[in-house]
Write a protein that holds these residues in place. Sequence first.
Motif, PDB file in Angstrom:
ATOM      1  N   ILE A  24       0.834  -1.212   0.000  1.00 15.46           N
ATOM      2  CA  ILE A  24       0.000   0.000   0.000  1.00 15.46           C
ATOM      3  C   ILE A  24       0.865   1.257   0.000  1.00 15.46           C
ATOM      4  N   VAL A  25       1.964   1.256   0.739  1.00 15.99           N
ATOM      5  CA  VAL A  25       2.860   2.422   0.744  1.00 15.99           C
ATOM      6  C   VAL A  25       3.471   2.621  -0.640  1.00 15.99           C
ATOM      7  N   LEU A  26       3.919   1.522  -1.276  1.00 19.23           N
ATOM      8  CA  LEU A  26       4.457   1.648  -2.639  1.00 19.23           C
ATOM      9  C   LEU A  26       3.392   2.168  -3.608  1.00 19.23           C
ATOM     10  N   ALA A  27       2.169   1.685  -3.462  1.00 12.08           N
ATOM     11  CA  ALA A  27       1.080   2.160  -4.321  1.00 12.08           C
ATOM     12  C   ALA A  27       0.818   3.645  -4.088  1.00 12.08           C
ATOM     13  N   ALA A  28       0.824   4.062  -2.822  1.00 12.27           N
ATOM     14  CA  ALA A  28       0.579   5.474  -2.511  1.00 12.27           C
ATOM     15  C   ALA A  28       1.691   6.359  -3.074  1.00 12.27           C
ATOM     16  N   VAL A  29       2.939   5.943  -2.890  1.00 13.98           N
ATOM     17  CA  VAL A  29       4.066   6.733  -3.403  1.00 13.98           C
ATOM     18  C   VAL A  29       4.039   6.759  -4.938  1.00 13.98           C
ATOM     19  N   GLY A  30       3.837   5.592  -5.548  1.00 15.34           N
ATOM     20  CA  GLY A  30       3.818   5.521  -7.015  1.00 15.34           C
ATOM     21  C   GLY A  30       2.702   6.335  -7.633  1.00 15.34           C
ATOM     22  N   THR A  31       1.503   6.221  -7.076  1.00 17.33           N
ATOM     23  CA  THR A  31       0.389   6.975  -7.652  1.00 17.33           C
ATOM     24  C   THR A  31       0.531   8.475  -7.386  1.00 17.33           C
ATOM     25  N   ARG A  63      -7.441   6.563  -3.153  1.00 14.26           N
ATOM     26  CA  ARG A  63      -7.751   5.144  -2.935  1.00 14.26           C
ATOM     27  C   ARG A  63      -6.660   4.483  -2.094  1.00 14.26           C
ATOM     28  N   SER A  64      -5.405   4.769  -2.396  1.00 14.41           N
ATOM     29  CA  SER A  64      -4.293   4.213  -1.624  1.00 14.41           C
ATOM     30  C   SER A  64      -4.302   4.735  -0.190  1.00 14.41           C
ATOM     31  N   LEU A  65      -4.622   6.007  -0.024  1.00 15.72           N
ATOM     32  CA  LEU A  65      -4.670   6.584   1.321  1.00 15.72           C
ATOM     33  C   LEU A  65      -5.803   5.973   2.148  1.00 15.72           C
ATOM     34  N   VAL A  66      -6.927   5.699   1.503  1.00 15.17           N
ATOM     35  CA  VAL A  66      -8.029   5.032   2.201  1.00 15.17           C
ATOM     36  C   VAL A  66      -7.594   3.623   2.620  1.00 15.17           C
ATOM     37  N   GLY A  67      -6.846   2.946   1.765  1.00 19.75           N
ATOM     38  CA  GLY A  67      -6.325   1.626   2.113  1.00 19.75           C
ATOM     39  C   GLY A  67      -5.413   1.682   3.330  1.00 19.75           C
ATOM     40  N   GLY A  69      -5.468   4.002   5.639  1.00 13.40           N
ATOM     41  CA  GLY A  69      -6.328   4.324   6.772  1.00 13.40           C
ATOM     42  C   GLY A  69      -7.070   3.103   7.295  1.00 13.40           C
ATOM     43  N   THR A  70      -7.449   2.211   6.403  1.00 10.82           N
ATOM     44  CA  THR A  70      -8.134   0.989   6.806  1.00 10.82           C
ATOM     45  C   THR A  70      -7.186   0.060   7.563  1.00 10.82           C
ATOM     46  N   VAL A  71      -5.958  -0.075   7.072  1.00 14.71           N
ATOM     47  CA  VAL A  71      -4.980  -0.940   7.735  1.00 14.71           C
ATOM     48  C   VAL A  71      -4.669  -0.428   9.140  1.00 14.71           C
ATOM     49  N   PHE A  72      -4.635   0.876   9.307  1.00 11.00           N
ATOM     50  CA  PHE A  72      -4.339   1.446  10.625  1.00 11.00           C
ATOM     51  C   PHE A  72      -5.591   1.609  11.494  1.00 11.00           C
ATOM     52  N   GLY A  73      -6.731   1.165  10.978  1.00 14.01           N
ATOM     53  CA  GLY A  73      -7.956   1.205  11.775  1.00 14.01           C
ATOM     54  C   GLY A  73      -8.633   2.554  11.822  1.00 14.01           C
ATOM     55  N   LEU A  74      -8.235   3.477  10.954  1.00 15.88           N
ATOM     56  CA  LEU A  74      -8.828   4.814  10.939  1.00 15.88           C
ATOM     57  C   LEU A  74     -10.072   4.890  10.051  1.00 15.88           C
ATOM     58  N   VAL A  75     -10.158   3.997   9.074  1.00 16.88           N
ATOM     59  CA  VAL A  75     -11.299   3.970   8.158  1.00 16.88           C
ATOM     60  C   VAL A  75     -12.020   2.637   8.356  1.00 16.88           C
ATOM     61  N   VAL A  83     -15.869   3.462  -0.646  1.00 11.78           N
ATOM     62  CA  VAL A  83     -14.963   4.386  -1.336  1.00 11.78           C
ATOM     63  C   VAL A  83     -14.189   3.657  -2.431  1.00 11.78           C
ATOM     64  N   GLU A  84     -13.594   2.525  -2.101  1.00  7.92           N
ATOM     65  CA  GLU A  84     -12.756   1.812  -3.060  1.00  7.92           C
ATOM     66  C   GLU A  84     -13.548   1.394  -4.300  1.00  7.92           C
ATOM     67  N   HIS A  85     -14.698   0.770  -4.099  1.00  5.17           N
ATOM     68  CA  HIS A  85     -15.470   0.298  -5.249  1.00  5.17           C
ATOM     69  C   HIS A  85     -16.150   1.452  -5.987  1.00  5.17           C
ATOM     70  N   GLY A  86     -16.502   2.483  -5.275  1.00  2.80           N
ATOM     71  CA  GLY A  86     -17.015   3.682  -5.941  1.00  2.80           C
ATOM     72  C   GLY A  86     -15.957   4.329  -6.810  1.00  2.80           C
ATOM     73  N   PHE A  87     -14.734   4.392  -6.300  1.00  4.07           N
ATOM     74  CA  PHE A  87     -13.631   4.949  -7.090  1.00  4.07           C
ATOM     75  C   PHE A  87     -13.288   4.043  -8.267  1.00  4.07           C
ATOM     76  N   ASP A  88     -13.356   2.724  -8.078  1.00  2.17           N
ATOM     77  CA  ASP A  88     -13.110   1.807  -9.201  1.00  2.17           C
ATOM     78  C   ASP A  88     -14.062   2.106 -10.353  1.00  2.17           C
ATOM     79  N   PHE A  89     -15.335   2.283 -10.018  1.00  3.62           N
ATOM     80  CA  PHE A  89     -16.332   2.594 -11.038  1.00  3.62           C
ATOM     81  C   PHE A  89     -16.041   3.950 -11.684  1.00  3.62           C
ATOM     82  N   SER A  90     -15.737   4.949 -10.858  1.00  3.26           N
ATOM     83  CA  SER A  90     -15.453   6.293 -11.378  1.00  3.26           C
ATOM     84  C   SER A  90     -14.229   6.292 -12.290  1.00  3.26           C
ATOM     85  N   ILE A  91     -13.197   5.578 -11.894  1.00  5.45           N
ATOM     86  CA  ILE A  91     -11.977   5.495 -12.699  1.00  5.45           C
ATOM     87  C   ILE A  91     -12.280   4.850 -14.045  1.00  5.45           C
ATOM     88  N   ALA A  92     -13.041   3.757 -14.031  1.00  7.06           N
ATOM     89  CA  ALA A  92     -13.383   3.092 -15.287  1.00  7.06           C
ATOM     90  C   ALA A  92     -14.173   4.022 -16.202  1.00  7.06           C
TER      91      ALA A  92
END
Length: 124
Positions: A24-31, A63-67, A69-75, A83-92
Amino acid sequence: MAHTNPLEIGWLDPQLAPVLLGVIVLAAVGTTVLFCCGVVAYSRRRSTRYLLITVVLGLLVVRSLVGLGTVFGLVPMTIHHLVEHGFDFSIAVLVLYAVYRSGSGSETEENADRQSADRIEADD
């Protein structure tokens, strides 16, 4: 939510927590890097297509930041999925719209041929 340590979250195997965090950190940095490149490209081109791609890259960052936040128990997991699936649809939808706006390959070739013919006529 009282969780702040990914090793204490019930749905996450403690042995896999470092791997998940790394991914997730690599995804956040890369994106984030790609989003910054998209902002620069949009500022130079100022076209709708570049704006759409920049928005898509921004959604990937969030999306990566929400991920994270979920791992750290904040989301909460429910919000994470919404959020994730809504963003997947929006991105598509945004990517397909950008492709639709760019036109077909034959139109692009015809425009290039017309521009070449116009240049040849201008040289004569």
